[in-house]
Design a protein around this motif. Structure first.
Motif, PDB file in Angstrom:
ATOM      1  N   ALA A  86       5.189 -24.976  -7.158  1.00  0.00           N
ATOM      2  CA  ALA A  86       4.875 -24.246  -5.901  1.00  0.00           C
ATOM      3  C   ALA A  86       4.119 -25.019  -4.846  1.00  0.00           C
ATOM      4  O   ALA A  86       4.206 -24.887  -3.771  1.00  0.00           O
ATOM      5  N   TYR A  87       3.106 -25.948  -5.396  1.00  0.00           N
ATOM      6  CA  TYR A  87       2.476 -26.927  -4.543  1.00  0.00           C
ATOM      7  C   TYR A  87       3.425 -27.584  -3.788  1.00  0.00           C
ATOM      8  O   TYR A  87       3.245 -27.936  -2.357  1.00  0.00           O
ATOM      9  N   ALA A  88       4.545 -28.111  -4.395  1.00  0.00           N
ATOM     10  CA  ALA A  88       5.548 -29.041  -3.745  1.00  0.00           C
ATOM     11  C   ALA A  88       6.285 -28.271  -2.554  1.00  0.00           C
ATOM     12  O   ALA A  88       6.624 -28.853  -1.570  1.00  0.00           O
ATOM     13  N   ALA A  89       6.669 -26.775  -3.020  1.00  0.00           N
ATOM     14  CA  ALA A  89       7.159 -25.829  -1.916  1.00  0.00           C
ATOM     15  C   ALA A  89       6.596 -25.775  -0.849  1.00  0.00           C
ATOM     16  O   ALA A  89       7.012 -25.249   0.234  1.00  0.00           O
ATOM     17  N   PHE A  90       5.057 -25.994  -0.788  1.00  0.00           N
ATOM     18  CA  PHE A  90       4.050 -25.278   0.247  1.00  0.00           C
ATOM     19  C   PHE A  90       4.345 -26.293   1.443  1.00  0.00           C
ATOM     20  O   PHE A  90       3.976 -26.186   2.644  1.00  0.00           O
ATOM     21  N   ARG A  91       5.161 -27.538   1.349  1.00  0.00           N
ATOM     22  CA  ARG A  91       5.428 -28.181   2.486  1.00  0.00           C
ATOM     23  C   ARG A  91       6.385 -27.502   3.482  1.00  0.00           C
ATOM     24  O   ARG A  91       6.682 -27.960   4.671  1.00  0.00           O
ATOM     25  N   PHE A  92       7.221 -26.368   3.013  1.00  0.00           N
ATOM     26  CA  PHE A  92       8.094 -25.830   3.739  1.00  0.00           C
ATOM     27  C   PHE A  92       7.831 -24.470   4.248  1.00  0.00           C
ATOM     28  O   PHE A  92       8.433 -23.874   5.126  1.00  0.00           O
ATOM     29  N   THR A  93       6.879 -23.793   3.382  1.00  0.00           N
ATOM     30  CA  THR A  93       6.339 -22.429   3.784  1.00  0.00           C
ATOM     31  C   THR A  93       5.094 -22.156   2.969  1.00  0.00           C
ATOM     32  O   THR A  93       4.904 -22.622   1.977  1.00  0.00           O
ATOM     33  N   PRO A  94       4.167 -21.438   3.666  1.00  0.00           N
ATOM     34  CA  PRO A  94       3.030 -21.057   3.157  1.00  0.00           C
ATOM     35  C   PRO A  94       3.250 -19.717   2.243  1.00  0.00           C
ATOM     36  O   PRO A  94       2.242 -19.242   1.589  1.00  0.00           O
ATOM     37  N   HIS A  95       4.542 -19.136   2.494  1.00  0.00           N
ATOM     38  CA  HIS A  95       4.579 -17.745   1.729  1.00  0.00           C
ATOM     39  C   HIS A  95       5.163 -17.885   0.445  1.00  0.00           C
ATOM     40  O   HIS A  95       6.464 -17.750   0.622  1.00  0.00           O
ATOM     41  N   ILE A  96       4.737 -18.276  -0.603  1.00  0.00           N
ATOM     42  CA  ILE A  96       5.349 -18.328  -1.882  1.00  0.00           C
ATOM     43  C   ILE A  96       4.755 -17.298  -2.873  1.00  0.00           C
ATOM     44  O   ILE A  96       3.489 -16.998  -3.043  1.00  0.00           O
ATOM     45  N   VAL A  97       5.656 -16.747  -3.615  1.00  0.00           N
ATOM     46  CA  VAL A  97       5.299 -15.952  -4.691  1.00  0.00           C
ATOM     47  C   VAL A  97       5.965 -16.404  -6.362  1.00  0.00           C
ATOM     48  O   VAL A  97       6.999 -16.780  -6.283  1.00  0.00           O
ATOM     49  N   MET A  98       5.064 -16.424  -7.131  1.00  0.00           N
ATOM     50  CA  MET A  98       5.526 -16.712  -8.377  1.00  0.00           C
ATOM     51  C   MET A  98       6.154 -15.307  -9.120  1.00  0.00           C
ATOM     52  O   MET A  98       5.334 -14.334  -9.117  1.00  0.00           O
ATOM     53  N   GLY A 100       7.859 -14.566 -12.542  1.00  0.00           N
ATOM     54  CA  GLY A 100       8.512 -14.512 -13.930  1.00  0.00           C
ATOM     55  C   GLY A 100       8.868 -16.197 -14.230  1.00  0.00           C
ATOM     56  O   GLY A 100       7.908 -17.161 -14.445  1.00  0.00           O
ATOM     57  N   SER A 101       9.945 -16.227 -14.004  1.00  0.00           N
ATOM     58  CA  SER A 101      10.607 -17.867 -14.342  1.00  0.00           C
ATOM     59  C   SER A 101      10.972 -18.526 -13.276  1.00  0.00           C
ATOM     60  O   SER A 101      12.073 -19.419 -13.203  1.00  0.00           O
ATOM     61  N   GLY A 102      10.315 -18.425 -12.069  1.00  0.00           N
ATOM     62  CA  GLY A 102      10.802 -19.047 -10.704  1.00  0.00           C
ATOM     63  C   GLY A 102       9.961 -18.613  -9.568  1.00  0.00           C
ATOM     64  O   GLY A 102       8.957 -18.090  -9.866  1.00  0.00           O
ATOM     65  N   LEU A 103      10.191 -18.871  -8.532  1.00  0.00           N
ATOM     66  CA  LEU A 103       9.361 -18.858  -7.214  1.00  0.00           C
ATOM     67  C   LEU A 103      10.323 -18.207  -6.362  1.00  0.00           C
ATOM     68  O   LEU A 103      11.554 -18.391  -6.166  1.00  0.00           O
ATOM     69  N   ILE A 104       9.761 -17.340  -5.394  1.00  0.00           N
ATOM     70  CA  ILE A 104      10.284 -16.867  -4.349  1.00  0.00           C
ATOM     71  C   ILE A 104       9.688 -17.135  -3.103  1.00  0.00           C
ATOM     72  O   ILE A 104       8.316 -17.059  -2.902  1.00  0.00           O
ATOM     73  N   ASP A 225      16.000  -0.807   0.978  1.00  0.00           N
ATOM     74  CA  ASP A 225      15.655   0.832   1.325  1.00  0.00           C
ATOM     75  C   ASP A 225      14.340   1.163   1.231  1.00  0.00           C
ATOM     76  O   ASP A 225      13.879   2.222   1.843  1.00  0.00           O
ATOM     77  N   SER A 226      13.285   0.404   0.542  1.00  0.00           N
ATOM     78  CA  SER A 226      12.208   0.790   0.340  1.00  0.00           C
ATOM     79  C   SER A 226      11.289  -0.551   0.464  1.00  0.00           C
ATOM     80  O   SER A 226      11.726  -1.584   0.184  1.00  0.00           O
ATOM     81  N   PRO A 227       9.773  -0.393   1.049  1.00  0.00           N
ATOM     82  CA  PRO A 227       8.989  -1.799   0.908  1.00  0.00           C
ATOM     83  C   PRO A 227       8.788  -2.398  -0.239  1.00  0.00           C
ATOM     84  O   PRO A 227       8.815  -1.778  -1.213  1.00  0.00           O
ATOM     85  N   ASP A 228       8.711  -3.725  -0.105  1.00  0.00           N
ATOM     86  CA  ASP A 228       8.479  -4.569  -1.313  1.00  0.00           C
ATOM     87  C   ASP A 228       7.207  -5.528  -1.002  1.00  0.00           C
ATOM     88  O   ASP A 228       7.457  -6.736  -0.938  1.00  0.00           O
ATOM     89  N   PRO A 229       6.042  -4.871  -1.234  1.00  0.00           N
ATOM     90  CA  PRO A 229       4.824  -5.849  -0.795  1.00  0.00           C
ATOM     91  C   PRO A 229       4.915  -7.191  -1.929  1.00  0.00           C
ATOM     92  O   PRO A 229       4.930  -6.715  -2.999  1.00  0.00           O
ATOM     93  N   GLN A 230       4.473  -8.225  -1.359  1.00  0.00           N
ATOM     94  CA  GLN A 230       4.291  -9.427  -2.125  1.00  0.00           C
ATOM     95  C   GLN A 230       2.811  -9.886  -2.226  1.00  0.00           C
ATOM     96  O   GLN A 230       2.197  -9.902  -1.285  1.00  0.00           O
ATOM     97  N   GLN A 231       2.402 -10.798  -3.331  1.00  0.00           N
ATOM     98  CA  GLN A 231       1.166 -11.215  -3.331  1.00  0.00           C
ATOM     99  C   GLN A 231       1.296 -12.803  -3.222  1.00  0.00           C
ATOM    100  O   GLN A 231       1.911 -13.400  -4.414  1.00  0.00           O
ATOM    101  N   TRP A 232       0.788 -13.388  -2.173  1.00  0.00           N
ATOM    102  CA  TRP A 232       1.250 -14.948  -1.836  1.00  0.00           C
ATOM    103  C   TRP A 232       0.081 -15.716  -2.943  1.00  0.00           C
ATOM    104  O   TRP A 232      -0.967 -15.356  -3.374  1.00  0.00           O
ATOM    105  N   LEU A 233       0.850 -16.815  -3.287  1.00  0.00           N
ATOM    106  CA  LEU A 233      -0.027 -17.766  -4.147  1.00  0.00           C
ATOM    107  C   LEU A 233      -0.825 -18.251  -3.505  1.00  0.00           C
ATOM    108  O   LEU A 233      -0.890 -18.726  -2.268  1.00  0.00           O
ATOM    109  N   GLU A 234      -2.201 -18.030  -4.007  1.00  0.00           N
ATOM    110  CA  GLU A 234      -3.495 -18.927  -3.664  1.00  0.00           C
ATOM    111  C   GLU A 234      -3.623 -20.107  -4.264  1.00  0.00           C
ATOM    112  O   GLU A 234      -3.311 -20.501  -5.351  1.00  0.00           O
TER     113      GLU A 234
END
Length: 500
Positions: A86-98, A100-104, A225-234
């Motif tokens: 996820a650290y490497a992915a922060f170069r492209f967006t600050p909004h990343i969620v962990m 289970g077995s991956g990143l969004i 069809d319904s909201p899906d709040p996410q918690q960004w990785l800090e």
């Protein structure tokens, strides 16, 4: 909103395989315990060639290949590997969620900056895959929808549901991908449901009574069809990453891959904090023994100006490693961002500016210094002395932003030196031949400016009295020449310097 999900189906093995040099990866399998039995959770390709497969009892796998390296499923290490990716992915967006077995990653604000969805998806996938993870990628306007598409994608492929095909792609997915449907899979299959479309056609009230509200909530969030709040990785305030190697490494080539990964992590962390690095250190850890007392070897790199460019930092690191001797086998690596500063916006002007040209010069100086050592780079100091031999001194070039700024401003003003001086001065003045009272350098010289008399040095027993001229030869080359005054004392001519 637009989401890119990166699913790591082989994460149970990826986290430990990436600690081996590529040429030394053994046949490995991750295990999981079910009751009193231990089963194979995942097996890598070398193990699969021996017949080891998922869901196989461990005893059966060992009978097929007794040399199998067995690793127990470790969720903590898997999450650590995902966080580093996820650290490497922060170069492209600050909004990343962990997840289970991956990143969004939410990327709608990054599309224009990185050249559109296709290019951004490619760059993001490459950055995460470079961390030693194998990926399946899904794209969708909802986070849950992107994650379901990524889980259904074959390895190293992308399912793009960003357009009008999103609903049809989602409806075709199997029900077992829904997390809330796991306890009821047999019952759901028993009533003839195989896909999400089948599930959506059933009465909602009946689904809620039989399977609870969570199934409908997950389905609605996937469809939007319904909201899906996410918690960004800090991320922490300071960057310090450590990687343990699974083999004793004595070659620079074998530690280069994990070093590149750690540089990518640091640059992603810098991007998230809108910062740049001025100094960073790699520490090579060694296994301590009485025969080898070295516990660690530090490798400190100081930049002439701030940078968050991963390619530039890798280049400097590579040059330093080429000159470095590894005193003992390396068993671990640690990267520390020693000094960071607020980042600056990149230069997006159409034509190069003085700032961009200075940056190019500084990076060239850093590269040469890393390759040849800091002693190979010298600067020129201007001395307040009219005698050309004493007017400048070479000095070690300090790798600091202030020193480079001073070098760029070191050109004397016209008020200080009313006559033009050459930048290239001879170490020892060269005596010129004289033909018919005319100095010669390749051809007879024509005096075009002068004389300029310099009379100085009586205070330190090195006096000079000279008349200087600017001369031109047949090739159009300009030279700075002189003769002693008075001319009757010595009629010889001397070459003092060349104009560029």
């Amino acid at each position: 909103m637009l989401w890119i999900a990166l699913h790591c189906p082989t994460l149970s093995l990826d986290w430990i395989e990436r600690r081996f040099p590529a040429a030394l990866i053994p046949a490995m399998a991750a295990t999981i315990r079910k009751g009193n039995q231990v089963y194979i959770r995942q097996a890598n390709k070398p193990a699969q060639r021996w017949g080891v497969a998922a869901h196989q009892p461990l005893a059966s796998a060992l009978s097929l290949f007794p040399g199998l390296v067995v690793v127990e499923h470790d969720p903590h290490e898997e999450m650590k590997a995902l966080r580093e990716a996820a650290y490497a992915a922060f170069r492209f967006t600050p909004h990343i969620v962990m997840q289970g077995s991956g990143l969004i990653a939410e990327v709608s604000a990054s599309l224009k900056l990185f050249g559109g969805l296709k290019k951004l998806c490619q760059l993001l996938s490459q950055a995460v895959a470079a961390q030693g993870l194998q990926l399946c990628v899904g794209i969708a306007p909802t986070a849950k929808g992107a994650w379901l598409l990524a889980q259904s994608a074959p390895l190293k492929t992308v399912i793009n549901g960003a357009g009008s095909r999103f609903r049809s792609l989602l409806d075709s997915l199997p029900i077992y991908l829904l997390e809330s449907a796991q306890p009821y899979l047999e019952v759901i299959r028993g009533i003839g449901c195989r896909t999400l479309a089948d599930l959506r056609r059933l009465p909602r009230s009946g689904l809620a009574r039989r399977f609870g509200p969570d199934l409908l909530t997950e389905l609605d969030r996937a469809c939007g069809d319904s909201p899906d709040p996410q918690q960004w990785l800090e991320v922490p305030e300071y960057f310090q990453q450590k990687t343990e190697l699974m083999a004793q490494v004595e070659s620079v080539e074998l530690i280069w891959v994990p070093m590149q990964r750690m540089i990518g992590q640091m640059c992603g962390w810098l991007s998230l904090r809108h910062a740049a690095v001025l100094e960073f250190s790699f520490i090579l850890h060694h296994e301590y023994s009485l025969r080898q007392p070295h516990k660690s070897t530090p490798l400190h790199i100081k930049l002439s100006e701030q940078s968050d460019d991963a390619e530039h930092l890798r280049l400097l690191l590579r040059e330093r490693l080429e000159r470095m001797e590894i005193v003992a086998p390396v068993c671990g690596l640690e990267l520390i961002a020693d000094q960071i500063t607020a980042g600056t916006n990149p230069n997006l002007e159409l034509f190069p500016t003085s700032q961009s040209e200075a940056t190019s010069l500084n990076r060239f100086i850093e590269k040469v210094s890393s390759r040849l050592g800091p002693q190979a780079i010298t600067g020129l100091n201007v001395i307040s002395d009219h005698r050309p031999e004493y007017s400048q001194r070479f000095r070690p070039l300090e790798m600091s932003k202030e020193s480079h700024a001073s070098c760029r401003k070191a050109t004397p003003s016209a008020s200080t030196y009313p006559l033009t001086r050459p930048a290239w001065l001879m170490k020892v003045p060269l005596e010129l031949k004289v033909q018919r009272d005319q100095p010669v350098y390749g051809s007879p010289l024509t005096l075009i400016a002068g004389p300029e008399r310099i009379e100085a040095g009586w205070w330190d027993d090195a006096p000079i009295t000279r008349d200087y001229f600017i001369a031109e030869n047949a090739l159009g080359q300009l030279l700075w020449i002189y003769r002693e005054h008075p001319a009757e004392r010595n009629k010889g001519w001397y070459l003092q310097g060349l104009f560029g």
